[in-house]
Design a protein around this motif. Structure first.
Motif, PDB file in Angstrom:
ATOM      1  N   ALA A 165      77.165  14.129 -25.724  1.00  0.00           N
ATOM      2  CA  ALA A 165      77.288  14.437 -27.528  1.00  0.00           C
ATOM      3  C   ALA A 165      75.805  14.863 -27.813  1.00  0.00           C
ATOM      4  O   ALA A 165      76.415  16.221 -28.738  1.00  0.00           O
ATOM      5  CB  ALA A 165      77.245  12.662 -28.225  1.00  0.00           C
ATOM      6  N   HIS A 166      74.685  15.199 -27.916  1.00  0.00           N
ATOM      7  CA  HIS A 166      73.675  16.144 -28.091  1.00  0.00           C
ATOM      8  C   HIS A 166      72.679  16.464 -26.979  1.00  0.00           C
ATOM      9  O   HIS A 166      72.740  16.266 -25.647  1.00  0.00           O
ATOM     10  CB  HIS A 166      73.220  14.463 -28.561  1.00  0.00           C
ATOM     11  N   GLN A 167      71.525  17.379 -27.538  1.00  0.00           N
ATOM     12  CA  GLN A 167      70.910  17.984 -27.077  1.00  0.00           C
ATOM     13  C   GLN A 167      70.203  16.226 -26.115  1.00  0.00           C
ATOM     14  O   GLN A 167      69.429  16.080 -27.387  1.00  0.00           O
ATOM     15  CB  GLN A 167      70.028  18.627 -27.392  1.00  0.00           C
ATOM     16  N   ASP A 168      69.472  16.170 -25.068  1.00  0.00           N
ATOM     17  CA  ASP A 168      68.708  15.334 -24.737  1.00  0.00           C
ATOM     18  C   ASP A 168      69.373  14.164 -24.053  1.00  0.00           C
ATOM     19  O   ASP A 168      68.530  14.001 -23.236  1.00  0.00           O
ATOM     20  CB  ASP A 168      67.615  14.844 -24.884  1.00  0.00           C
ATOM     21  N   ASP A 169      70.934  13.969 -23.653  1.00  0.00           N
ATOM     22  CA  ASP A 169      71.420  12.698 -23.460  1.00  0.00           C
ATOM     23  C   ASP A 169      71.640  13.125 -22.389  1.00  0.00           C
ATOM     24  O   ASP A 169      71.759  12.122 -21.399  1.00  0.00           O
ATOM     25  CB  ASP A 169      72.901  12.851 -24.046  1.00  0.00           C
ATOM     26  N   LEU A 170      71.664  14.423 -21.771  1.00  0.00           N
ATOM     27  CA  LEU A 170      71.988  14.919 -20.144  1.00  0.00           C
ATOM     28  C   LEU A 170      70.949  14.210 -19.878  1.00  0.00           C
ATOM     29  O   LEU A 170      70.941  13.609 -18.288  1.00  0.00           O
ATOM     30  CB  LEU A 170      72.755  15.879 -20.303  1.00  0.00           C
TER      31      LEU A 170
ATOM     32  N   THR B 259      79.683   9.067 -32.028  1.00  0.00           N
ATOM     33  CA  THR B 259      79.572   9.815 -31.308  1.00  0.00           C
ATOM     34  C   THR B 259      80.100   9.951 -29.799  1.00  0.00           C
ATOM     35  O   THR B 259      80.502  10.848 -29.189  1.00  0.00           O
ATOM     36  CB  THR B 259      78.795  11.354 -31.587  1.00  0.00           C
ATOM     37  N   HIS B 260      78.391   9.088 -29.412  1.00  0.00           N
ATOM     38  CA  HIS B 260      78.806   9.128 -28.101  1.00  0.00           C
ATOM     39  C   HIS B 260      80.704   8.608 -27.335  1.00  0.00           C
ATOM     40  O   HIS B 260      81.251   9.085 -26.374  1.00  0.00           O
ATOM     41  CB  HIS B 260      77.262   8.557 -27.381  1.00  0.00           C
ATOM     42  N   VAL B 261      80.562   7.211 -28.024  1.00  0.00           N
ATOM     43  CA  VAL B 261      81.965   7.439 -27.766  1.00  0.00           C
ATOM     44  C   VAL B 261      83.099   8.223 -27.705  1.00  0.00           C
ATOM     45  O   VAL B 261      83.661   8.336 -27.016  1.00  0.00           O
ATOM     46  CB  VAL B 261      82.565   6.114 -28.377  1.00  0.00           C
TER      47      VAL B 261
HETATM   48 ZN   LIG Z   1      73.240  11.377 -28.419  1.00  0.00          ZN
END
Ligand SMILES: [Zn+2]
Length: 281
Positions: free
Chosen positions: A32-37, A146-148
């Protein structure tokens, strides 16, 4: 490759052309977001790091507009935050030697809307072009909507592709909820021992998040260390750093009910607790 949003971008830190950079992909992370990966898909990043025949490509679905902020970033507008977060993700792509990083630039609202088809269409194009052997995304028991939603769009996109275009493995990974609670036989366990410096750097680069009020750099390393120690109560530590995931490969098949599949893990967890209590009471 055509993507829907005008702010979408395919970035290759080594200057390769977009199509060539995507063609090198063997492992793909969609978050979803920058930094999640860097938190959840680090196994894929490490698998490809320094390997000439492997390539990690990241996909960030949202624009990062709604992120919390403090300190240096406290006065930043949503627009300024989007610029900062994209720059931070590019730094991570450089440090982690990603083949490419794709920014899809959607609002969280668009991602969470099941009737908004553009996210799924963009993902289908990326999957068809990169043909990765493994995809890492969020797990279905994450506690961030948002992740799900991203995980569900990934599953939808894969279901709409021909079976022979799907990856061998689809993993649902940890961000907003550890997966320590899974029964051991339900855990996918990724050993990410070694290169601790790289692991720490990748999360630490997201200064707007870490210095902006959330110590993800310490928390993520602590979670991996805790996973390694608490995995087996009767054995010595075999690793100093483990990441857990749920195997989502079966739900690429449209005949499998996604919700039932996710709840199956909880049913088996409940049975495990129930049988231990019955034995010891
Ligand atoms: Zn996130």
């Amino acid at each position: 490759m055509q993507l829907h949003n005008s702010g979408a971008e395919i970035y290759a830190a080594d200057g390769a052309a977009a199509d060539a950079a995507l063609a090198r992909t063997t492992h793909l992370g969609v978050s979803a977001h920058q930094d999640d990966l860097e938190i959840m898909a680090y196994h894929g990043i490490l698998e490809c790091f320094g390997k000439p025949d492997k390539g990690f490509t990241g996909v960030t679905v949202t624009n990062g507009a709604g992120s919390p902020r403090d300190g240096l970033y406290g006065r930043y507008s949503d627009e300024e935050m989007q610029v900062v977060r994209r720059k931070e993700q590019k730094k991570a792509a450089f440090v982690g030697e990603y083949s490419a990083h794709v920014f899809l630039d959607y609002s969280s609202g668009a991602v969470k809307d099941p009737n908004h088809s553009h996210v799924v269409e963009d993902l289908k194009r990326i999957f068809a072009q990169t043909k990765p052997q493994a995809i890492y995304t969020h797990n279905l028991a994450d506690k961030h909507d948002t992740h799900v939603a991203v995980a569900l769009r990934v599953i939808q996109a894969l279901r709409e592709l021909p079976a022979d275009s799907r990856p061998q493995h689809l993993y649902g990974c940890e961000v907003w909820r550890n997966l320590d609670w899974l029964n051991d036989e339900d855990k996918v366990v990724f050993d990410v021992d070694g290169h601790e410096n790289l692991a720490t750097s990748l999360v630490g680069l997201f200064d707007s998040q870490v210095a902006g009020g959330k110590r993800y750099d310490l928390a993520v390393m602590g979670r991996r260390r805790a996973n390694a120690t608490f995995l087996a109560s009767h054995g010595v530590d075999r690793s100093t750093s483990l990441i857990y995931a749920i195997d989502l490969t079966p739900v690429m098949d449209p005949k499998i009910d996604v919700k039932e599949y996710a709840l199956g893990y909880i049913d088996r967890f409940a049975k495990e607790i129930s049988s231990r209590l019955s034995k010891l009471l």
